[in-house]
Design a protein around this motif. Sequence first.
Motif, mmCIF file in Angstrom:
data_model
loop_
_atom_site.group_PDB
_atom_site.id
_atom_site.type_symbol
_atom_site.label_atom_id
_atom_site.label_comp_id
_atom_site.label_asym_id
_atom_site.label_seq_id
_atom_site.Cartn_x
_atom_site.Cartn_y
_atom_site.Cartn_z
ATOM 1 N N HIS A 1 0.919 -1.247 0.275
ATOM 2 C CA HIS A 1 0.073 0.318 0.248
ATOM 3 C C HIS A 1 0.603 1.359 0.203
ATOM 4 C CE1 HIS A 1 -3.332 -2.555 0.910
ATOM 5 N NE2 HIS A 1 -2.356 -2.946 1.895
ATOM 6 N N ALA A 2 1.051 1.776 -1.544
ATOM 7 C CA ALA A 2 2.368 2.192 -1.363
ATOM 8 C C ALA A 2 1.792 3.987 -0.706
ATOM 9 C CB ALA A 2 2.937 3.136 -2.858
ATOM 10 N N ALA A 3 0.678 4.392 -0.744
ATOM 11 C CA ALA A 3 0.171 5.414 -0.415
ATOM 12 C C ALA A 3 -0.949 5.264 0.712
ATOM 13 C CB ALA A 3 -0.246 6.838 -1.143
ATOM 14 N N VAL A 4 -1.833 5.606 1.900
ATOM 15 C CA VAL A 4 -2.456 5.657 3.124
ATOM 16 C C VAL A 4 -2.801 7.137 3.040
ATOM 17 C CG1 VAL A 4 -3.294 4.552 4.674
ATOM 18 C CG2 VAL A 4 -2.148 3.347 3.695
ATOM 19 N N GLY A 5 -4.410 7.253 3.342
ATOM 20 C CA GLY A 5 -4.534 8.239 3.614
ATOM 21 C C GLY A 5 -3.879 9.929 2.511
ATOM 22 N N LYS A 6 -4.146 9.702 1.178
ATOM 23 C CA LYS A 6 -3.914 10.569 0.164
ATOM 24 C C LYS A 6 -5.638 10.778 -0.301
ATOM 25 C CE LYS A 6 0.661 10.976 -1.813
ATOM 26 N NZ LYS A 6 1.097 10.380 -2.331
ATOM 27 N N LYS A 7 -6.101 9.816 -0.619
ATOM 28 C CA LYS A 7 -7.528 10.062 -0.865
ATOM 29 C C LYS A 7 -8.461 8.487 -0.620
ATOM 30 C CE LYS A 7 -9.129 9.844 -5.198
ATOM 31 N NZ LYS A 7 -9.410 10.098 -6.349
ATOM 32 N N LEU B 1 -5.385 12.630 10.191
ATOM 33 C CA LEU B 1 -5.055 11.669 8.107
ATOM 34 C C LEU B 1 -5.770 12.442 7.666
ATOM 35 C CD1 LEU B 1 -4.979 8.084 9.205
ATOM 36 C CD2 LEU B 1 -3.305 9.536 8.534
ATOM 37 N N ILE B 2 -7.038 13.223 8.204
ATOM 38 C CA ILE B 2 -8.076 13.551 6.613
ATOM 39 C C ILE B 2 -7.820 15.118 6.408
ATOM 40 C CG2 ILE B 2 -10.272 14.833 6.992
ATOM 41 C CD1 ILE B 2 -11.608 12.536 8.727
ATOM 42 N N LYS B 3 -7.039 15.795 7.058
ATOM 43 C CA LYS B 3 -6.311 17.199 7.287
ATOM 44 C C LYS B 3 -5.460 16.960 6.193
ATOM 45 C CE LYS B 3 -8.672 19.658 10.918
ATOM 46 N NZ LYS B 3 -8.136 20.432 12.969
ATOM 47 N N ALA B 4 -4.500 15.853 6.288
ATOM 48 C CA ALA B 4 -3.850 16.183 5.825
ATOM 49 C C ALA B 4 -3.874 15.063 3.700
ATOM 50 C CB ALA B 4 -2.041 14.676 6.180
ATOM 51 N N LEU C 1 -17.342 19.164 7.333
ATOM 52 C CA LEU C 1 -16.090 19.201 6.895
ATOM 53 C C LEU C 1 -15.958 20.467 5.849
ATOM 54 C CD1 LEU C 1 -15.803 14.850 6.418
ATOM 55 C CD2 LEU C 1 -15.339 16.725 8.169
ATOM 56 N N ARG C 2 -16.247 20.828 5.105
ATOM 57 C CA ARG C 2 -15.758 21.892 4.006
ATOM 58 C C ARG C 2 -15.373 22.729 4.720
ATOM 59 N NH1 ARG C 2 -20.586 20.402 0.825
ATOM 60 N NH2 ARG C 2 -19.915 18.707 -0.492
ATOM 61 N N ARG C 3 -16.284 23.038 6.617
ATOM 62 C CA ARG C 3 -15.594 24.882 6.742
ATOM 63 C C ARG C 3 -14.499 24.174 7.995
ATOM 64 N NH1 ARG C 3 -21.224 22.839 9.072
ATOM 65 N NH2 ARG C 3 -22.668 24.171 8.305
ATOM 66 N N HIS C 4 -13.395 22.472 6.953
ATOM 67 C CA HIS C 4 -12.602 22.583 8.170
ATOM 68 C C HIS C 4 -11.497 23.242 6.719
ATOM 69 C CE1 HIS C 4 -12.967 20.915 12.119
ATOM 70 N NE2 HIS C 4 -13.736 20.537 11.316
ATOM 71 N N GLY C 5 -12.125 23.837 5.729
ATOM 72 C CA GLY C 5 -10.909 23.803 4.394
ATOM 73 C C GLY C 5 -10.809 22.573 3.590
ATOM 74 N N LEU C 6 -11.289 21.851 3.689
ATOM 75 C CA LEU C 6 -11.014 20.399 2.926
ATOM 76 C C LEU C 6 -11.935 20.133 1.956
ATOM 77 C CD1 LEU C 6 -11.435 18.248 6.475
ATOM 78 C CD2 LEU C 6 -8.842 19.342 5.011
ATOM 79 N N SER C 7 -11.082 19.639 0.881
ATOM 80 C CA SER C 7 -11.859 19.163 -0.317
ATOM 81 C C SER C 7 -12.534 17.764 -0.146
ATOM 82 C CB SER C 7 -11.126 19.197 -1.639
ATOM 83 O OG SER C 7 -11.205 18.316 -2.665
ATOM 84 N N VAL C 8 -14.265 18.184 0.115
ATOM 85 C CA VAL C 8 -14.233 17.040 -0.154
ATOM 86 C C VAL C 8 -15.894 16.826 -0.682
ATOM 87 C CG1 VAL C 8 -16.495 16.377 2.056
ATOM 88 C CG2 VAL C 8 -14.679 17.834 2.976
ATOM 89 N N SER C 9 -16.262 15.349 -0.814
ATOM 90 C CA SER C 9 -17.148 14.996 -1.875
ATOM 91 C C SER C 9 -18.677 14.572 -1.025
ATOM 92 C CB SER C 9 -17.338 15.119 -3.489
ATOM 93 O OG SER C 9 -16.411 13.867 -3.320
#
Length: 280
Positions: A155-161, A182-185, A211-219
């Motif tokens: 698992h090369a990346a954990v927490g990017k998506k 993890l989510i903020k990163a 979650l968007r109120r934290h400035g996160l990109s969320v769908s």
Amino acid sequence: MKTILVLAWDAEDTSPFDTAATLAHRFGAYVVGLGPPSYRAVSVAWTDVGMGAPFDTPLADDEEERKRMAGLRAAFQRSMAASGIAEGQGDGTGPSATWTELQNAVPMAIGSIGRVADLMVVPQPGPLPRMPESLFEGALFDSGRPVLVVPAGRHAAVGKKVVVAWNGSTETARALSMAMPLIKAAEAIEVISIEGAMVQGPSSAELATALRRHGLSVSARHCESGGKSTGQAMVDEATRFGADLIIKGAYTQSRLRQMIFGGLTRHLILSSPIPVMFAH
């Protein structure tokens, strides 16, 4: 996440060690490699609660257990060295690692040890040769901390998506709170809910807005199961998103009910090809 406790069951599967090393670099964390309890300790623990041993093969003798533990320790040290993580005691100057053993302790002891960790990383449980579920449950229920279950493989990346497997429950709300470092990163986050798996509570769209109120990109998406189990539907939707991590509250339904009838939590514990971070 500055203290990461990681346990593997088989020296041939170093995915928990590798994942812990990746996260240690991201957070500058101290990694504690934990040798698992012996086969005999796990068997005795099951007998003490009136159940038969979960192994249908003879228990390993002491010499075999020593070799097994030595192999796990060597695998941990190789994984840390390959990731450029030196041995140390977590002085806060960067990632470091150490090894300790739980060989003769009861499986539930992992939970008490994990109470001072910010995250526990374990292999995906199941029937032999995989780790027994009792170790995962000890970590989950006795620690009060989040547990990252890592399937075998690279698992090369954990927490990017990141996918939040949302069902409106208290358990998933708590898991989400623990996962915020993890989510903020993360580069992208999707909140997914499955028809038939929701309890009374906010919708996936409402959570995404918060979650968007934290400035996160969320769908957000609310999906039909399409005739599949809710667990398989969630895995399929997370795969469609390209997720490398799922966040899920564990056991909104009782463990007994999930063991008998199945459920989203149990499917993700035993069968998700994507790492899943659980909290209860």
